[in-house]
Write a protein that holds these residues in place. Sequence first.
Motif, PDB file in Angstrom:
ATOM      1  N   LEU A 175      22.041  37.863  35.366  1.00 47.78           N
ATOM      2  CA  LEU A 175      22.476  38.740  34.272  1.00 47.78           C
ATOM      3  C   LEU A 175      22.875  37.953  33.027  1.00 47.78           C
ATOM      4  CD1 LEU A 175      24.717  41.234  36.298  1.00 47.78           C
ATOM      5  CD2 LEU A 175      22.361  41.590  35.493  1.00 47.78           C
ATOM      6  N   GLY A 176      22.887  36.617  33.144  1.00 48.05           N
ATOM      7  CA  GLY A 176      23.226  35.773  32.010  1.00 48.05           C
ATOM      8  C   GLY A 176      24.683  35.348  31.968  1.00 48.05           C
ATOM      9  N   PHE A 177      25.434  35.658  33.029  1.00 46.30           N
ATOM     10  CA  PHE A 177      26.828  35.218  33.092  1.00 46.30           C
ATOM     11  C   PHE A 177      26.866  33.794  33.639  1.00 46.30           C
ATOM     12  CE2 PHE A 177      27.225  39.858  33.451  1.00 46.30           C
ATOM     13  CZ  PHE A 177      28.161  40.119  32.468  1.00 46.30           C
ATOM     14  N   ASP A 178      27.462  32.892  32.884  1.00 47.67           N
ATOM     15  CA  ASP A 178      27.519  31.500  33.329  1.00 47.67           C
ATOM     16  C   ASP A 178      28.852  31.206  34.001  1.00 47.67           C
ATOM     17  OD1 ASP A 178      29.144  31.628  31.107  1.00 47.67           O
ATOM     18  OD2 ASP A 178      28.397  29.807  30.189  1.00 47.67           O
ATOM     19  N   GLY A 179      28.988  29.995  34.482  1.00 48.74           N
ATOM     20  CA  GLY A 179      30.238  29.559  35.078  1.00 48.74           C
ATOM     21  C   GLY A 179      30.285  29.753  36.574  1.00 48.74           C
ATOM     22  N   LEU A 180      31.437  29.427  37.121  1.00 52.76           N
ATOM     23  CA  LEU A 180      31.673  29.540  38.556  1.00 52.76           C
ATOM     24  C   LEU A 180      32.248  30.911  38.877  1.00 52.76           C
ATOM     25  CD1 LEU A 180      31.883  28.350  41.423  1.00 52.76           C
ATOM     26  CD2 LEU A 180      34.145  27.453  40.757  1.00 52.76           C
ATOM     27  N   TRP A 181      31.542  31.652  39.723  1.00 53.37           N
ATOM     28  CA  TRP A 181      31.985  32.978  40.165  1.00 53.37           C
ATOM     29  C   TRP A 181      32.194  32.932  41.671  1.00 53.37           C
ATOM     30  CZ3 TRP A 181      32.932  37.008  36.856  1.00 53.37           C
ATOM     31  CH2 TRP A 181      32.508  36.846  35.536  1.00 53.37           C
ATOM     32  N   LEU A 182      33.408  33.275  42.110  1.00 52.98           N
ATOM     33  CA  LEU A 182      33.729  33.283  43.528  1.00 52.98           C
ATOM     34  C   LEU A 182      34.048  34.698  43.984  1.00 52.98           C
ATOM     35  CD1 LEU A 182      36.044  30.141  43.766  1.00 52.98           C
ATOM     36  CD2 LEU A 182      33.605  30.313  44.309  1.00 52.98           C
ATOM     37  N   GLN A 183      33.562  35.027  45.150  1.00 54.92           N
ATOM     38  CA  GLN A 183      33.801  36.369  45.676  1.00 54.92           C
ATOM     39  C   GLN A 183      35.270  36.494  46.090  1.00 54.92           C
ATOM     40  OE1 GLN A 183      30.934  37.535  48.600  1.00 54.92           O
ATOM     41  NE2 GLN A 183      31.617  39.661  48.614  1.00 54.92           N
ATOM     42  N   THR A 184      35.839  37.657  45.820  1.00 62.64           N
ATOM     43  CA  THR A 184      37.217  37.949  46.189  1.00 62.64           C
ATOM     44  C   THR A 184      37.256  39.282  46.923  1.00 62.64           C
ATOM     45  OG1 THR A 184      39.496  38.137  45.361  1.00 62.64           O
ATOM     46  CG2 THR A 184      37.759  39.014  43.938  1.00 62.64           C
ATOM     47  N   SER A 185      38.212  39.442  47.791  1.00 63.50           N
ATOM     48  CA  SER A 185      38.304  40.642  48.614  1.00 63.50           C
ATOM     49  C   SER A 185      39.400  41.568  48.103  1.00 63.50           C
ATOM     50  CB  SER A 185      38.600  40.266  50.068  1.00 63.50           C
ATOM     51  OG  SER A 185      38.902  41.419  50.828  1.00 63.50           O
ATOM     52  N   TYR A 186      39.016  42.800  47.760  1.00 60.19           N
ATOM     53  CA  TYR A 186      39.977  43.792  47.281  1.00 60.19           C
ATOM     54  C   TYR A 186      41.078  44.028  48.304  1.00 60.19           C
ATOM     55  CZ  TYR A 186      41.754  48.014  45.076  1.00 60.19           C
ATOM     56  OH  TYR A 186      42.561  48.946  44.484  1.00 60.19           O
ATOM     57  N   HIS A 187      40.735  43.908  49.581  1.00 61.41           N
ATOM     58  CA  HIS A 187      41.708  44.121  50.661  1.00 61.41           C
ATOM     59  C   HIS A 187      42.255  42.803  51.219  1.00 61.41           C
ATOM     60  CE1 HIS A 187      40.931  48.378  50.605  1.00 61.41           C
ATOM     61  NE2 HIS A 187      39.635  48.118  50.623  1.00 61.41           N
ATOM     62  N   ALA A 188      42.008  41.706  50.502  1.00 58.93           N
ATOM     63  CA  ALA A 188      42.496  40.372  50.879  1.00 58.93           C
ATOM     64  C   ALA A 188      42.048  39.972  52.282  1.00 58.93           C
ATOM     65  CB  ALA A 188      44.018  40.291  50.737  1.00 58.93           C
ATOM     66  N   ASN A 189      40.804  40.311  52.626  1.00 58.27           N
ATOM     67  CA  ASN A 189      40.253  39.934  53.928  1.00 58.27           C
ATOM     68  C   ASN A 189      39.864  38.460  53.991  1.00 58.27           C
ATOM     69  OD1 ASN A 189      40.494  42.538  54.990  1.00 58.27           O
ATOM     70  ND2 ASN A 189      38.548  43.148  54.085  1.00 58.27           N
ATOM     71  N   PHE A 190      39.725  37.836  52.843  1.00 60.39           N
ATOM     72  CA  PHE A 190      39.444  36.405  52.767  1.00 60.39           C
ATOM     73  C   PHE A 190      40.025  35.878  51.465  1.00 60.39           C
ATOM     74  CE2 PHE A 190      35.643  38.789  51.521  1.00 60.39           C
ATOM     75  CZ  PHE A 190      35.410  38.334  50.242  1.00 60.39           C
ATOM     76  N   ARG A 191      40.256  34.582  51.420  1.00 60.34           N
ATOM     77  CA  ARG A 191      40.846  33.877  50.269  1.00 60.34           C
ATOM     78  C   ARG A 191      42.266  34.357  49.948  1.00 60.34           C
ATOM     79  NH1 ARG A 191      35.146  33.089  47.404  1.00 60.34           N
ATOM     80  NH2 ARG A 191      34.738  31.049  48.313  1.00 60.34           N
ATOM     81  N   LYS A 192      42.949  34.827  50.937  1.00 58.34           N
ATOM     82  CA  LYS A 192      44.380  35.165  50.959  1.00 58.34           C
ATOM     83  C   LYS A 192      44.789  36.323  50.058  1.00 58.34           C
ATOM     84  CE  LYS A 192      48.893  33.093  51.455  1.00 58.34           C
ATOM     85  NZ  LYS A 192      49.650  31.859  51.491  1.00 58.34           N
ATOM     86  N   TYR A 193      44.396  36.330  48.786  1.00 60.70           N
ATOM     87  CA  TYR A 193      44.755  37.395  47.853  1.00 60.70           C
ATOM     88  C   TYR A 193      43.513  37.877  47.120  1.00 60.70           C
ATOM     89  CZ  TYR A 193      49.672  35.999  48.230  1.00 60.70           C
ATOM     90  OH  TYR A 193      50.918  35.700  48.688  1.00 60.70           O
ATOM     91  N   TYR A 194      43.560  39.122  46.655  1.00 59.40           N
ATOM     92  CA  TYR A 194      42.559  39.606  45.713  1.00 59.40           C
ATOM     93  C   TYR A 194      42.831  38.891  44.398  1.00 59.40           C
ATOM     94  CZ  TYR A 194      40.116  42.729  42.525  1.00 59.40           C
ATOM     95  OH  TYR A 194      39.286  43.242  41.571  1.00 59.40           O
ATOM     96  N   ALA A 195      41.818  38.283  43.829  1.00 56.69           N
ATOM     97  CA  ALA A 195      41.990  37.506  42.598  1.00 56.69           C
ATOM     98  C   ALA A 195      42.271  38.413  41.408  1.00 56.69           C
ATOM     99  CB  ALA A 195      40.743  36.679  42.322  1.00 56.69           C
ATOM    100  N   GLY A 196      43.265  38.059  40.653  1.00 55.04           N
ATOM    101  CA  GLY A 196      43.580  38.740  39.412  1.00 55.04           C
ATOM    102  C   GLY A 196      43.555  37.734  38.277  1.00 55.04           C
ATOM    103  N   ILE A 197      43.388  38.220  37.072  1.00 58.28           N
ATOM    104  CA  ILE A 197      43.389  37.332  35.913  1.00 58.28           C
ATOM    105  C   ILE A 197      44.718  36.579  35.883  1.00 58.28           C
ATOM    106  CG2 ILE A 197      43.367  37.246  33.379  1.00 58.28           C
ATOM    107  CD1 ILE A 197      41.421  39.632  33.493  1.00 58.28           C
ATOM    108  N   GLY A 198      44.624  35.266  35.727  1.00 58.30           N
ATOM    109  CA  GLY A 198      45.809  34.425  35.699  1.00 58.30           C
ATOM    110  C   GLY A 198      46.141  33.789  37.043  1.00 58.30           C
ATOM    111  N   PHE A 199      45.506  34.260  38.131  1.00 59.24           N
ATOM    112  CA  PHE A 199      45.683  33.609  39.427  1.00 59.24           C
ATOM    113  C   PHE A 199      45.016  32.243  39.363  1.00 59.24           C
ATOM    114  CE2 PHE A 199      47.052  37.606  40.689  1.00 59.24           C
ATOM    115  CZ  PHE A 199      47.217  37.774  42.062  1.00 59.24           C
TER     116      PHE A 199
END
Length: 87
Positions: free
Chosen positions: A42-66
């Motif tokens: 889609l043309g979005f650059d950078g590092l994008w990591l999947q996050t879980s809304y229900h915190a099933n992985f990566r401990k917390y759902y990522a929010g801006i500023g985390f």
Amino acid sequence: MAHFAKIKNNTVAEVIVIGNDNCGGGEFPESEPIGQAFIASLGFDGLWLQTSYHANFRKYYAGIGFTYDADNDEFVPPPTIEPDDEQ
């Protein structure tokens, strides 16, 4: 729906949502590289990591500023400011 966080300097700068079909319809972690490829298409650059809304992985759902702790592969919330600390 699948959620992805854009990481800049180990900090979450943005969170987007894409369809599960755009992640191959699978489960994390297999879905992450497929979703990353879709986001790049889609043309979005950078590092994008999947996050879980229900915190099933990566401990917390990522929010801006985390922050992203790569050693533990988890998102860390910013420190909480207590009302008494603002004086």
